[in-house]
Design a protein around this motif. Structure first.
Motif, mmCIF file in Angstrom:
data_model
loop_
_atom_site.group_PDB
_atom_site.id
_atom_site.type_symbol
_atom_site.label_atom_id
_atom_site.label_comp_id
_atom_site.label_asym_id
_atom_site.label_seq_id
_atom_site.Cartn_x
_atom_site.Cartn_y
_atom_site.Cartn_z
ATOM 1 N N THR A 1 -1.735 -2.027 -7.866
ATOM 2 C CA THR A 1 -0.894 -1.916 -6.685
ATOM 3 C C THR A 1 -0.271 -3.266 -6.392
ATOM 4 N N LEU A 2 1.022 -3.250 -6.171
ATOM 5 C CA LEU A 2 1.792 -4.421 -5.793
ATOM 6 C C LEU A 2 2.352 -4.127 -4.411
ATOM 7 N N TYR A 3 2.437 -5.135 -3.560
ATOM 8 C CA TYR A 3 2.947 -4.964 -2.203
ATOM 9 C C TYR A 3 4.115 -5.910 -1.975
ATOM 10 N N TYR A 4 5.113 -5.438 -1.208
ATOM 11 C CA TYR A 4 6.176 -6.336 -0.781
ATOM 12 C C TYR A 4 6.657 -5.917 0.598
ATOM 13 N N GLY A 5 7.052 -6.923 1.378
ATOM 14 C CA GLY A 5 7.500 -6.629 2.733
ATOM 15 C C GLY A 5 7.819 -7.897 3.482
ATOM 16 N N CYS A 6 8.029 -7.742 4.769
ATOM 17 C CA CYS A 6 8.450 -8.852 5.631
ATOM 18 C C CYS A 6 7.440 -9.089 6.740
ATOM 19 N N SER A 7 7.327 -10.368 7.120
ATOM 20 C CA SER A 7 6.490 -10.744 8.253
ATOM 21 C C SER A 7 7.008 -12.056 8.816
ATOM 22 N N ASP A 8 6.882 -12.208 10.134
ATOM 23 C CA ASP A 8 7.233 -13.474 10.778
ATOM 24 C C ASP A 8 6.120 -14.506 10.609
ATOM 25 N N LYS A 9 4.947 -14.065 10.136
ATOM 26 C CA LYS A 9 3.795 -14.957 9.984
ATOM 27 C C LYS A 9 3.919 -15.808 8.722
ATOM 28 N N GLN A 10 3.444 -17.058 8.820
ATOM 29 C CA GLN A 10 3.394 -17.917 7.641
ATOM 30 C C GLN A 10 2.162 -17.625 6.779
ATOM 31 N N GLN A 11 1.117 -17.096 7.378
ATOM 32 C CA GLN A 11 -0.083 -16.664 6.670
ATOM 33 C C GLN A 11 -0.329 -15.209 7.041
ATOM 34 N N ILE A 12 -0.563 -14.364 6.057
ATOM 35 C CA ILE A 12 -0.775 -12.944 6.328
ATOM 36 C C ILE A 12 -2.197 -12.547 5.951
ATOM 37 N N THR A 13 -2.637 -11.423 6.501
ATOM 38 C CA THR A 13 -3.983 -10.897 6.284
ATOM 39 C C THR A 13 -3.911 -9.684 5.358
ATOM 40 N N PRO A 14 -5.056 -9.224 4.850
ATOM 41 C CA PRO A 14 -5.047 -7.993 4.059
ATOM 42 C C PRO A 14 -4.437 -6.810 4.828
ATOM 43 N N ASP A 15 -4.680 -6.725 6.148
ATOM 44 C CA ASP A 15 -4.095 -5.631 6.935
ATOM 45 C C ASP A 15 -2.571 -5.731 6.965
ATOM 46 N N ASP A 16 -2.041 -6.955 7.071
ATOM 47 C CA ASP A 16 -0.586 -7.135 7.012
ATOM 48 C C ASP A 16 -0.057 -6.646 5.668
ATOM 49 N N ILE A 17 -0.727 -7.048 4.607
ATOM 50 C CA ILE A 17 -0.278 -6.725 3.252
ATOM 51 C C ILE A 17 -0.282 -5.219 3.014
ATOM 52 N N THR A 18 -1.346 -4.537 3.407
ATOM 53 C CA THR A 18 -1.424 -3.096 3.147
ATOM 54 C C THR A 18 -0.449 -2.297 4.006
ATOM 55 N N SER A 19 0.186 -2.943 4.985
ATOM 56 C CA SER A 19 1.232 -2.264 5.754
ATOM 57 C C SER A 19 2.604 -2.402 5.088
ATOM 58 N N PHE A 20 2.705 -3.269 4.063
ATOM 59 C CA PHE A 20 3.952 -3.450 3.321
ATOM 60 C C PHE A 20 4.221 -2.241 2.432
ATOM 61 N N THR A 21 5.408 -2.232 1.822
ATOM 62 C CA THR A 21 5.739 -1.209 0.823
ATOM 63 C C THR A 21 4.822 -1.403 -0.376
ATOM 64 N N LYS A 22 4.347 -0.304 -0.929
ATOM 65 C CA LYS A 22 3.384 -0.325 -2.022
ATOM 66 C C LYS A 22 4.041 0.283 -3.266
ATOM 67 N N LYS A 23 3.848 -0.376 -4.412
ATOM 68 C CA LYS A 23 4.291 0.165 -5.702
ATOM 69 C C LYS A 23 3.121 0.124 -6.660
ATOM 70 N N ASN A 24 2.928 1.197 -7.416
ATOM 71 C CA ASN A 24 1.905 1.225 -8.452
ATOM 72 C C ASN A 24 2.577 0.938 -9.786
ATOM 73 N N VAL A 25 2.304 -0.250 -10.319
ATOM 74 C CA VAL A 25 2.970 -0.741 -11.530
ATOM 75 C C VAL A 25 1.980 -1.594 -12.325
ATOM 76 N N ASN A 26 2.393 -2.033 -13.501
ATOM 77 C CA ASN A 26 1.555 -2.940 -14.268
ATOM 78 C C ASN A 26 2.261 -4.241 -14.626
ATOM 79 N N SER A 27 3.307 -4.577 -13.872
ATOM 80 C CA SER A 27 3.944 -5.891 -13.956
ATOM 81 C C SER A 27 4.859 -6.045 -12.741
ATOM 82 N N PHE A 28 5.237 -7.281 -12.410
ATOM 83 C CA PHE A 28 6.023 -7.504 -11.195
ATOM 84 C C PHE A 28 7.519 -7.704 -11.411
ATOM 85 N N PRO A 29 8.022 -8.167 -12.588
ATOM 86 C CA PRO A 29 9.453 -8.447 -12.673
ATOM 87 C C PRO A 29 10.303 -7.224 -12.330
ATOM 88 N N ALA A 30 11.155 -7.383 -11.319
ATOM 89 C CA ALA A 30 12.025 -6.292 -10.855
ATOM 90 C C ALA A 30 12.829 -6.800 -9.672
#
Length: 149
Positions: free
Chosen positions: A49-78
């Motif tokens: 699972t890869l996550y991407y999204g936006c936050s105003d925070k300079q440091q994020i938590t696991p809860d912040d991350i799991t609220s981002f868009t989720k993609k199930n992939v086996n590499s990140f270039p895209a």
């Protein structure tokens, strides 16, 4: 044992588990009414699972991350299409290579980014995985596409 010639039949299959990226195979073997062997194989691939999204925070938590868009992939270039607001974050398994480049594909300009400290996320099935956390160097308030490689 013998099963009916038509209709449905339920089978109990031993659960399989893989705690990391990879593939496991399941083979079903049986004999038909003429005593011929019939085999069917299914490969099951585990994706990360890869996550991407936006936050105003300079440091994020696991809860912040799991609220981002989720993609199930086996590499990140895209290309990743980020909504408006905040820093743009890309979070992926720590076993993958580092980002070498980030650019906006519409303008071909580099997008300054930085690696933030790694973070551990526990999945819904109880698997802990360490993730690399990258974010844009600056807050980008508009919607923005970034191509990572």
């Amino acid at each position: 044992g013998n099963i009916p010639k038509n209709g449905n039949q339920s089978f109990t299959i031993t659960p399989i588990r893989l705690d990391s990226q990879g593939t496991k195979s399941i083979t079903l073997s049986f004999k038909d009414i003429r005593n011929n062997n019939i085999n069917r194989r299914v490969d099951i691939t585990w994706l990360n699972t890869l996550y991407y999204g936006c936050s105003d925070k300079q440091q994020i938590t696991p809860d912040d991350i799991t609220s981002f868009t989720k993609k199930n992939v086996n590499s990140f270039p895209a290309d990743y299409n980020f909504p408006a607001g905040g820093y743009k974050y890309l979070v992926y398994p720590a076993t993958w290579p580092d980002i070498k480049k980030a650019l906006n594909p519409q303008s071909n300009f580099d997008v300054p980014y930085e690696k933030v400290s790694n973070i551990t996320i526990v999945s819904g099935t109880g698997i802990s995985q360490e993730y690399k956390v990258y974010r844009t160097f600056n807050v980008l308030n508009g919607a923005y596409t970034i191509r990572y490689s």
